[in-house]
Motif scaffolding. Structure first.
Motif, PDB file in Angstrom:
ATOM      1  N   LEU A  96       9.288  -3.506   2.413  1.00  0.00           N
ATOM      2  CA  LEU A  96       9.642  -4.911   2.568  1.00  0.00           C
ATOM      3  C   LEU A  96      10.048  -5.156   4.012  1.00  0.00           C
ATOM      4  N   SER A  97       9.677  -6.325   4.517  1.00  0.00           N
ATOM      5  CA  SER A  97      10.088  -6.717   5.864  1.00  0.00           C
ATOM      6  C   SER A  97      10.254  -8.220   5.914  1.00  0.00           C
ATOM      7  N   SER A 132       4.447  -4.750   0.893  1.00  0.00           N
ATOM      8  CA  SER A 132       3.189  -4.030   0.705  1.00  0.00           C
ATOM      9  C   SER A 132       3.456  -2.799  -0.152  1.00  0.00           C
ATOM     10  N   TYR A 133       2.468  -2.441  -0.935  1.00  0.00           N
ATOM     11  CA  TYR A 133       2.628  -1.298  -1.843  1.00  0.00           C
ATOM     12  C   TYR A 133       1.264  -0.683  -2.103  1.00  0.00           C
ATOM     13  N   GLN A 314       2.915 -11.966   1.039  1.00  0.00           N
ATOM     14  CA  GLN A 314       3.755 -12.589   2.050  1.00  0.00           C
ATOM     15  C   GLN A 314       4.127 -13.980   1.581  1.00  0.00           C
ATOM     16  N   GLY A 315       5.349 -14.362   1.769  1.00  0.00           N
ATOM     17  CA  GLY A 315       5.803 -15.697   1.399  1.00  0.00           C
ATOM     18  C   GLY A 315       6.944 -16.128   2.295  1.00  0.00           C
ATOM     19  N   GLY A 316       7.095 -17.479   2.428  1.00  0.00           N
ATOM     20  CA  GLY A 316       8.179 -17.962   3.260  1.00  0.00           C
ATOM     21  C   GLY A 316       8.094 -19.455   3.453  1.00  0.00           C
TER      22      GLY A 316
END
Length: 470
Positions: A96-97, A132-133, A314-316
Motif C-alpha cells: 500500500l502507498s 498492488s498484490y 488506485q483511488g482518491g
C-alpha cells in the motif's frame, strides 16, 4: 532404504517432510566401538564441562559463552537471517502507498491583431491511495519465504556449531595448560635428579673411582633436561594466550592459575544410540535446515515457469480547488488486473531451475556425509578413550618400575657399587616415563572432550513418563 524420520521423530525440522528428498541412510543400531549400548546411561549434560570438577575450567566456559567474539558474530548472523526472512516474506502481503500532490501550471499567452492575451493559470490538487498484490497461485513467493525461514533456522544451528567448537577449544587449551605445567614440574624434578647424579659422579671422580667420560655423559643428560624446559614454557604461554583470545581479553588481563591434570576427575559418559545423535548434533541439524531451504527454492524456481498474476488498484480525490478536494464528485478510482507469461528469456528461468536443483542435490549429499561422519566421529572418540586409558594404565606400571630402578641405581652409585651405564639408562628411562605419563593423561582428557564434541555437546534431559500416564 530406511525412513529416517522414524529415527529422528523428536526433531522439529525432520528432513523427510513432504516434497523433501529421502537421504536413504541406514542408521546403525549401536556404535561399533561401544562395548555396551545403554540408552539410559550417563549421556552428556548441558553443562558437561562440570564433570571434570574444575572450578577454573567452569568459569572459563561460562565466560566464553557470553563474551566470545565468534559466538557474538554467529548471533549477529541470526539477526541478519531473520531480517532477510521478513524481507522475502513481505511479497506474500499486498503493498500500500499513499500520495498527495499539488499541480500548478500556466499556459502561454496568445497574440492576435497585435493584442496579447495573458496565459491561463491552472491549479489542481489530488490525494490517492494505491495498492498492488501478486496472486501467489503457483506458490513462488510462499516457497521463497519458506526457503529464507529455513535458512534462518540453519543459521541458529550454525551458532550452536560455533558455540560447541568454542567450548571444545577452551577445554582443550585449558588441559594443554595443565599438561604443560605438569611437564615443566616433571622436568624440574628431573633436572634436580640429574644434578644429584652429576654431583655423585663428580665426587667419585675426585676420589679417583670415576672417569671424565662418566662425568661428560651425565653433563649431557643434565643439559638435555634443561633444554627441554623452554619449549614447554612456550607451549604453556601459547595456550594461555589462546584461552585469553577465547574469552575475548588481552593476555595481560587474564590470570589462569592452572594446576595439575591429577586434580581433574575424568567423567564417564555413554554415547546413547546413533539415532539420537541425529537430533543432538547441531551440524546435522544445520545441514537438514539448509536442505529444506534448497528444496523450497526448487519449488520457487519451478513456479517461475507459470504466469504471474498482478492486481493493482488506485483511488482518491482530485480537484482544482483545495476546499472541494474531498467532495464525492472529486473521487476517482481504477482497478487493473495483469497477467504476465514468460515466452522467451534466453533460458534464464530454466537455468535458474537447474541451478536450484543442483544445489539441492549437493546439500543432500552433504547432509548424508555429515550424518555418516558423525557416526565415525563417535566411534573414533570411543576408541581413543579406550586406548588412551589402557596406555595410561600401562605407563603407570612403567613409571612405578622405572622409579624403583632409578632409586636403586642411585643408592648403588653412592655406595660405589653401581655401573655408570646402568645409572644413565635408569634415569633416562624414568625421565621418559614421567613425561610420557603426562602426555597420556592429556591424550585421554582430549579424547573425552572429542566424544562430547562428537555427540553434539550437552543433551537435554530425558523426560520421565509419569506412572499414571495413559
Amino acid at each position: 532404504m530406511l525412513v529416517l524420520c522414524a529415527a529422528v521423530a523428536p526433531s522439529a525440522g525432520c528432513i523427510l517432510t513432504q516434497d523433501l528428498p529421502d537421504p536413504a541412510l541406514d542408521v546403525p543400531q549401536g556404535y561399533q566401538a561401544a562395548r555396551l549400548s545403554n540408552p539410559n546411561g550417563a549421556t552428556p549434560t548441558l553443562d558437561w564441562w562440570r564433570g571434570f570438577r574444575s572450578r577454573e575450567l567452569t568459569q572459563l566456559m561460562e565466560e566464553a559463552q557470553t563474551v566470545n567474539l565468534d559466538i557474538a558474530a554467529a548471533t549477529s548472523r541470526i539477526r541478519q537471517a531473520d531480517a532477510q526472512a521478513r524481507i522475502t516474506g513481505a511479497a506474500l502481503l499486498p503493498s500500500l502507498s499513499t500520495a498527495g500532490q499539488e499541480n500548478y501550471s500556466r499556459n502561454s499567452g496568445s497574440s492576435s491583431n497585435g493584442l496579447t492575451n495573458g496565459g491561463r493559470e491552472v491549479v489542481s490538487y489530488s490525494s490517492s491511495l494505491s495498492a498492488s498484490y501478486e496472486l501467489d497461485f503457483w506458490g513462488k513467493n510462499r516457497d521463497a519465504a519458506l526457503a529464507t525461514e529455513e535458512t534462518a533456522t540453519a543459521t541458529r544451528f550454525d551458532r550452536d556449531v560455533v558455540a560447541l567448537s568454542t567450548l571444545t577449544a577452551v577445554a582443550n587449551a585449558y588441559f594443554q595448560v595443565l599438561a604443560s605445567q605438569d611437564r615443566i614440574k616433571t622436568a624440574e624434578r628431573n633436572i634436580a635428579s640429574a644434578q644429584r647424579i652429576l654431583d655423585a659422579i663428580q665426587s667419585r671422580l675426585t676420589a679417583g673411582t670415576g672417569t671424565d667420560l662418566d662425568l661428560a655423559q651425565q653433563q649431557s643428560v643434565l643439559a638435555n633436561q634443561r633444554a627441554a624446559v623452554p619449549p614447554l614454557r612456550q607451549t604453556l604461554a601459547q595456550n594461555l594466550n589462546a584461552l585469553a583470545t577465547l574469552v575475548s581479553r588481552p593476555p595481560e588481563s587474564v590470570r589462569i592459575n592452572g594446576g595439575s591434570l591429577n586434580t581433574l576427575v575424568p567423567p564417564r559418559v555413554t554415547p546413547g544410540l546413533p539415532s539420537e545423535l541425529l537430533t543432538q548434533r547441531p551440524d546435522i541439524r544445520r545441514q537438514e535446515a539448509q536442505l529444506a531451504s534448497a528444496t523450497a527454492s526448487v519449488g520457487s524456481a519451478r513456479a517461475q515457469f507459470f504466469p504471474s498474476i498482478q492486481l493493482t488498484g488506485q483511488g482518491g480525490y482530485q480537484s482544482s480547488a483545495l476546499s472541494s478536494l474531498f467532495q464525492p464528485n472529486a473521487a476517482f478510482f481504477s482497478l487493473v488486473g495483469g497477467l504476465t507469461q514468460p515466452i522467451f528469456d534466453g533460458g534464464r528461468i530454466q537455468s535458474n531451475f537447474d541451478l536450484t536443483q543442483a544445489r539441492q542435490d549437493e546439500l543432500l549429499q552433504t547432509y548424508r556425509k555429515t550424518v555418516v561422519q558423525s557416526f565415525a566421529d563417535v566411534d573414533n572418540a570411543l576408541v581413543s578413550i579406550r586406548q588412551t586409558s589402557e596406555r595410561l594404565r600401562l605407563l603407570r606400571d612403567v613409571l612405578t618400575a622405572s622409579r624403583r630402578a632409578f632409586q636403586l641405581s642411585e643408592q648403588q652409585l653412592r655406595a660405589g657399587t653401581a655401573d655408570i651405564v646402568t645409572v644413565l639408562n635408569t634415569q633416562l628411562t624414568l625421565f621418559q616415563a614421567e613425561d610420557a605419563l603426562s602426555q597420556a593423561q592429556l591424550a585421554r582428557l582430549l579424547a573425552i572432550v572429542s566424544l562430547y564434541q562428537a555427540l553434539g555437546g550437552g543433551w537435554e534431559p530425558k523426560l520421565e513418563r509419569p506412572v499414571n500416564a495413559l
